[in-house]
Design a protein around this motif. Structure first.
Motif, PDB file in Angstrom:
ATOM      1  N   TYR A 193     -44.527 -33.325  -6.223  1.00 43.33           N
ATOM      2  CA  TYR A 193     -45.430 -34.389  -6.647  1.00 43.33           C
ATOM      3  C   TYR A 193     -44.628 -35.667  -6.858  1.00 43.33           C
ATOM      4  N   ARG A 194     -45.335 -36.792  -6.838  1.00 48.53           N
ATOM      5  CA  ARG A 194     -44.682 -38.083  -7.083  1.00 48.53           C
ATOM      6  C   ARG A 194     -44.422 -38.248  -8.575  1.00 48.53           C
ATOM      7  N   ARG A 195     -43.208 -38.559  -8.904  1.00 53.72           N
ATOM      8  CA  ARG A 195     -42.889 -38.758 -10.315  1.00 53.72           C
ATOM      9  C   ARG A 195     -43.602 -39.981 -10.873  1.00 53.72           C
ATOM     10  N   SER A 196     -44.019 -39.851 -12.109  1.00 52.54           N
ATOM     11  CA  SER A 196     -44.641 -40.972 -12.797  1.00 52.54           C
ATOM     12  C   SER A 196     -43.553 -41.889 -13.357  1.00 52.54           C
ATOM     13  N   THR A 197     -43.861 -43.165 -13.420  1.00 47.09           N
ATOM     14  CA  THR A 197     -42.949 -44.108 -14.082  1.00 47.09           C
ATOM     15  C   THR A 197     -43.204 -44.154 -15.583  1.00 47.09           C
ATOM     16  N   ILE A 198     -44.201 -43.386 -16.032  1.00 44.03           N
ATOM     17  CA  ILE A 198     -44.558 -43.343 -17.451  1.00 44.03           C
ATOM     18  C   ILE A 198     -44.189 -41.973 -18.009  1.00 44.03           C
ATOM     19  N   ALA A 199     -43.516 -41.983 -19.114  1.00 42.86           N
ATOM     20  CA  ALA A 199     -43.118 -40.725 -19.737  1.00 42.86           C
ATOM     21  C   ALA A 199     -44.310 -40.064 -20.405  1.00 42.86           C
ATOM     22  N   GLY A 200     -44.230 -38.753 -20.531  1.00 40.69           N
ATOM     23  CA  GLY A 200     -45.209 -38.063 -21.354  1.00 40.69           C
ATOM     24  C   GLY A 200     -45.053 -38.486 -22.809  1.00 40.69           C
ATOM     25  N   GLN A 201     -46.147 -38.357 -23.573  1.00 40.40           N
ATOM     26  CA  GLN A 201     -46.099 -38.740 -24.984  1.00 40.40           C
ATOM     27  C   GLN A 201     -47.032 -37.844 -25.790  1.00 40.40           C
ATOM     28  N   PHE A 202     -46.618 -37.517 -26.995  1.00 41.98           N
ATOM     29  CA  PHE A 202     -47.454 -36.756 -27.916  1.00 41.98           C
ATOM     30  C   PHE A 202     -47.788 -37.655 -29.100  1.00 41.98           C
ATOM     31  N   LYS A 203     -49.075 -37.865 -29.317  1.00 46.36           N
ATOM     32  CA  LYS A 203     -49.472 -38.800 -30.364  1.00 46.36           C
ATOM     33  C   LYS A 203     -50.766 -38.338 -31.033  1.00 46.36           C
ATOM     34  N   ASP A 204     -50.940 -38.828 -32.253  1.00 44.26           N
ATOM     35  CA  ASP A 204     -52.125 -38.502 -33.047  1.00 44.26           C
ATOM     36  C   ASP A 204     -52.282 -36.988 -33.165  1.00 44.26           C
ATOM     37  N   ILE A 205     -51.235 -36.379 -33.715  1.00 45.13           N
ATOM     38  CA  ILE A 205     -51.195 -34.933 -33.931  1.00 45.13           C
ATOM     39  C   ILE A 205     -51.199 -34.677 -35.433  1.00 45.13           C
ATOM     40  N   ARG A 206     -52.093 -33.835 -35.906  1.00 42.87           N
ATOM     41  CA  ARG A 206     -52.170 -33.537 -37.337  1.00 42.87           C
ATOM     42  C   ARG A 206     -51.895 -32.052 -37.568  1.00 42.87           C
ATOM     43  N   VAL A 207     -50.937 -31.768 -38.438  1.00 36.66           N
ATOM     44  CA  VAL A 207     -50.625 -30.401 -38.861  1.00 36.66           C
ATOM     45  C   VAL A 207     -50.846 -30.340 -40.361  1.00 36.66           C
ATOM     46  N   SER A 208     -51.722 -29.437 -40.817  1.00 34.55           N
ATOM     47  CA  SER A 208     -52.032 -29.409 -42.247  1.00 34.55           C
ATOM     48  C   SER A 208     -52.290 -27.990 -42.726  1.00 34.55           C
ATOM     49  N   ASP A 209     -51.897 -27.746 -43.960  1.00 35.11           N
ATOM     50  CA  ASP A 209     -52.170 -26.473 -44.636  1.00 35.11           C
ATOM     51  C   ASP A 209     -51.674 -25.286 -43.820  1.00 35.11           C
ATOM     52  N   VAL A 210     -50.377 -25.315 -43.531  1.00 33.58           N
ATOM     53  CA  VAL A 210     -49.735 -24.253 -42.761  1.00 33.58           C
ATOM     54  C   VAL A 210     -48.522 -23.748 -43.533  1.00 33.58           C
ATOM     55  N   SER A 211     -48.342 -22.434 -43.548  1.00 29.71           N
ATOM     56  CA  SER A 211     -47.152 -21.831 -44.152  1.00 29.71           C
ATOM     57  C   SER A 211     -46.284 -21.244 -43.057  1.00 29.71           C
ATOM     58  N   VAL A 212     -44.965 -21.464 -43.164  1.00 28.15           N
ATOM     59  CA  VAL A 212     -44.017 -20.974 -42.164  1.00 28.15           C
ATOM     60  C   VAL A 212     -42.887 -20.254 -42.892  1.00 28.15           C
ATOM     61  N   GLU A 213     -42.753 -18.974 -42.623  1.00 25.79           N
ATOM     62  CA  GLU A 213     -41.725 -18.161 -43.266  1.00 25.79           C
ATOM     63  C   GLU A 213     -40.664 -17.757 -42.248  1.00 25.79           C
ATOM     64  N   ASN A 214     -39.407 -18.012 -42.604  1.00 26.64           N
ATOM     65  CA  ASN A 214     -38.261 -17.523 -41.827  1.00 26.64           C
ATOM     66  C   ASN A 214     -38.252 -18.068 -40.399  1.00 26.64           C
ATOM     67  N   ALA A 215     -38.436 -19.379 -40.262  1.00 27.69           N
ATOM     68  CA  ALA A 215     -38.263 -20.021 -38.953  1.00 27.69           C
ATOM     69  C   ALA A 215     -36.775 -20.011 -38.625  1.00 27.69           C
ATOM     70  N   GLN A 216     -36.419 -19.453 -37.473  1.00 25.94           N
ATOM     71  CA  GLN A 216     -35.009 -19.230 -37.156  1.00 25.94           C
ATOM     72  C   GLN A 216     -34.329 -20.431 -36.499  1.00 25.94           C
ATOM     73  N   GLY A 217     -35.080 -21.242 -35.785  1.00 26.46           N
ATOM     74  CA  GLY A 217     -34.487 -22.413 -35.158  1.00 26.46           C
ATOM     75  C   GLY A 217     -34.771 -23.638 -36.006  1.00 26.46           C
ATOM     76  N   ALA A 218     -35.559 -24.552 -35.452  1.00 23.74           N
ATOM     77  CA  ALA A 218     -35.955 -25.740 -36.191  1.00 23.74           C
ATOM     78  C   ALA A 218     -37.318 -25.517 -36.823  1.00 23.74           C
ATOM     79  N   ALA A 219     -37.518 -26.099 -37.995  1.00 20.36           N
ATOM     80  CA  ALA A 219     -38.843 -26.102 -38.589  1.00 20.36           C
ATOM     81  C   ALA A 219     -39.735 -27.075 -37.825  1.00 20.36           C
ATOM     82  N   ILE A 220     -39.251 -28.295 -37.681  1.00 17.77           N
ATOM     83  CA  ILE A 220     -39.927 -29.334 -36.894  1.00 17.77           C
ATOM     84  C   ILE A 220     -38.877 -29.933 -35.976  1.00 17.77           C
ATOM     85  N   GLU A 221     -39.158 -29.984 -34.685  1.00 16.62           N
ATOM     86  CA  GLU A 221     -38.242 -30.618 -33.742  1.00 16.62           C
ATOM     87  C   GLU A 221     -39.006 -31.647 -32.916  1.00 16.62           C
ATOM     88  N   VAL A 222     -38.504 -32.876 -32.946  1.00 15.85           N
ATOM     89  CA  VAL A 222     -39.089 -33.963 -32.161  1.00 15.85           C
ATOM     90  C   VAL A 222     -37.998 -34.537 -31.272  1.00 15.85           C
TER      91      VAL A 222
END
Length: 600
Positions: free
Chosen positions: A503-532
């Motif tokens: 496929y033809r590459r885009s000149t625009i990068a992908g983007q993640f926006k307007d993401i809401r994470v709420s009321d979540v419990s995470v036990e024993n995450a082995q890598g990153a808790a949040i990685e951006v």
């Protein structure tokens, strides 16, 4: 009507909470809203109901369902009977002796034992811990279907012995099936090559029946489908298809149901020794392979790659493009998948391309660790519900895709999905957006899910040349344990070694926006808790991430690079072993409120 997740800005959310707290009825238990019957989630004997929990739902412990004014049962008790996810969810919370995890709510009900061609009126009430009920929800009225004409494949010559090839017999039954009819695979093992469904029919794999994919490459026509309009490779047909026989043609289908308590087995890979899961149940374990080991590990996968290489294709492309998925549906409006078990695809599990209104309910996916063995995927589709399913997969569990590169702007987005009450055991991610993000993935709501052992929870992946991205995604009210890599990841650093860049590459990068994470419990995450991971070299940043009331226990940290205009409220790390779990770089406009420990 497809489910469309309700998206709220932070301001509107705050105003809603104020309105509730100031209302004279603020202490009254609220009734659920948007009670509905999902697309095609009914037949001559049962009707499935789902609903949205009230905004103020902290005190709700269960829901009671009424039919024609009479109590039918409770959501929790019914879920014990119909959902393969529920025993694992219950076991998860039994292990939570410290009461660390967020408690999910069950908001579906399967009414069984109904009369054919009969109208029923349903309402639902919220129930608190003392047994007090809310008022009735708005009612929904649904009629069961008439008893369908049944086309038993054995009457068309199917042997069901697991030895003879039953493709022609099963296809004959499908071709003979009239509008509203049902093709039935009774108890037995039916070996088959590619099958082609048509509109307005049900395929039922009965309890004790297995539809077993043939191990021969020649039983899956090479004129299967192309992934996107601009793709260059024609892929082979899947075991079950709703596709035009000519992949360059456009054909529209509607009203297809694939149901039953039986099994669909793709026969893709050799099976390793079974493993015992956390409940002591046996689960299949398929040999984890790649494009260097397929000859020793594969069954159908081996035969199809060998055939493609013999035709002159290089091994990498043959491996990445020429293996059959279990189910592929394209241009289908109204689909219901219910009740069956998925095993051992040579490639992906269930593929939905350019579909509308697809429901996956009460199914079991045991594809671990088959290479690329996703659970269910949606691409450039509108309207999806995924609930009450058990996922133990060799790749992403629930995946959304929207095209690749510059030409994806001419495709429709992937939009409007609701994922709830599932249990995710193994898989690269519980809910995954990408890596094909070109036409945007949007309006996704994932709530009330439980995971133990996936690589990631919410996984968002793209590249600087993919275009599009994901937006308006909500991930809430869920419990996660033992993530292998990241609990939450948003990255432009994704690379698939088997991908063909046709496929033809885009000149625009992908983007993640307007993401809401709420009321979540995470036990024993082995890598990153949040990685951006943005891409400062290409001036590509993610933005508008909101984390609210999220708690992490264990060694994982937050690694954030390439993020703008985002907010972290009441995000708590415990037992990290470090003074500062936050690693921040190349980011701006980040605010932190009541974060423990606070960034230094």
């Amino acid at each position: 009507m497809p489910y469309q997740p309700l998206q709220k800005t932070s301001a509107r959310w705050a105003l809603a909470l104020v309105a509730i707290s100031c209302s004279p009825l603020s202490w009254a238990l609220q009734a659920p809203s948007r009670l509905q019957v999902p697309t095609l989630a009914y037949d001559d004997q049962q009707i499935i109901l789902v609903w949205e929990k009230p905004l103020a739902h902290a005190d709700i412990k269960d829901y009671r369902v009424y039919v024609n004014g009479t109590l039918l049962g409770s959501a929790n008790g019914n879920n014990d009977q119909v959902s393969p996810a529920k025993p694992y969810i219950d076991h998860f919370y039994q292990q939570d002796r410290a009461n660390f995890h967020h408690r999910i709510g069950i908001h579906s009900y399967t009414a069984q034992g109904l009369k054919p061609d009969t109208q029923y009126r349903f309402t639902v009430r919220s129930v608190d811990g003392s047994g007090k009920e809310s008022a009735d929800s708005a009612a929904v009225v649904q009629r069961t279907t008439k008893v369908p004409a049944v086309f038993d494949v054995t009457t068309y010559g199917a042997k069901g012995d697991g030895i003879h090839l039953d493709t022609l017999a099963i296809q004959s039954a499908i071709d003979a099936c009239p509008v509203g009819g049902k093709v039935l695979l009774p108890k037995g093992t039916y070996k088959s090559g590619a099958l082609y469904l048509k509109s307005n029919m049900t395929l039922e794999i009965a309890e004790g029946a297995t539809l077993l994919g043939s191990e021969r490459a020649e039983d899956y026509p090479l004129a299967g489908y192309i992934q996107y309009p601009y793709s260059s490779t024609v892929r082979p047909a899947s075991l079950i298809n709703a596709l035009p026989r000519d992949p360059r043609q456009h054909q529209v289908f509607e009203n297809i149901r694939i149901v039953g308590k039986g099994t669909i087995d793709g026969n893709g890979w050799k099976r390793n020794a079974d493993v015992r899961d956390e409940r002591g149940q046996a689960l299949p374990f398929y040999l984890p392979s790649d494009n260097t080991r397929y000859l020793q590990d594969g069954v159908l996968a081996k035969a199809q790659v060998e055939q493609a290489v013999a035709r002159g294709m290089n091994v990498k492309d043959a491996y990445g493009q020429m293996r059959s998925s279990l189910i592929t549906l394209r241009n289908v409006k109204n689909v219901f998948y219910g009740g069956f078990t998925v095993l051992n695809p040579a490639y992906h599990g269930i593929m939905n391309l350019e579909t509308e209104n697809v429901v996956l309910a009460n199914t079991t996916h045991k594809t671990y660790d088959a290479n690329n063995g996703d659970g269910i995927e949606f691409a450039n589709s509108k309207g999806a519900m995924v609930f009450n399913n058990f996922f133990d997969t060799g790749d992403d569990c629930v995946n959304f895709a929207a095209g690749t590169g510059a030409d994806a702007v001419h495709q429709r987005p992937q939009e409007d999905a609701w994922i709830f009450n599932n249990y995710f055991r193994k898989g690269h991610g519980m809910v995954v957006a990408g890596s094909h993000t070109g036409a945007w993935i949007q309006n996704i709501l994932a709530e009330d899910n439980v995971s133990d052992g996936t690589d990631a929870g919410l996984r968002m992946k793209s590249t600087h040349f993919m275009g599009g991205g994901a937006r308006n995604v909500t991930f809430r009210d869920s419990a996660i344990r033992n993530t292998v890599k990241q609990a939450f990841i948003f990255t432009l650093d994704y690379n698939d070694p088997n991908a063909k860049l046709d496929y033809r590459r885009s000149t625009i990068a992908g983007q993640f926006k307007d993401i809401r994470v709420s009321d979540v419990s995470v036990e024993n995450a082995q890598g990153a808790a949040i990685e951006v991971k943005g891409d400062g070299e290409h001036n590509a940043y993610h933005q508008g991430l909101v984390f609210e009331r999220v708690r992490f226990s264990g060694p994982a940290r937050a690694r954030i690079d390439g993020l703008k205009d985002s907010r972290f409220d009441r995000v708590v790390f415990s037992e990290t072993g470090v003074a500062n779990p936050w690693q921040l770089s190349d980011s701006q406009g980040l605010t932190f409120n009541e974060v423990e420990p606070a960034p230094l």
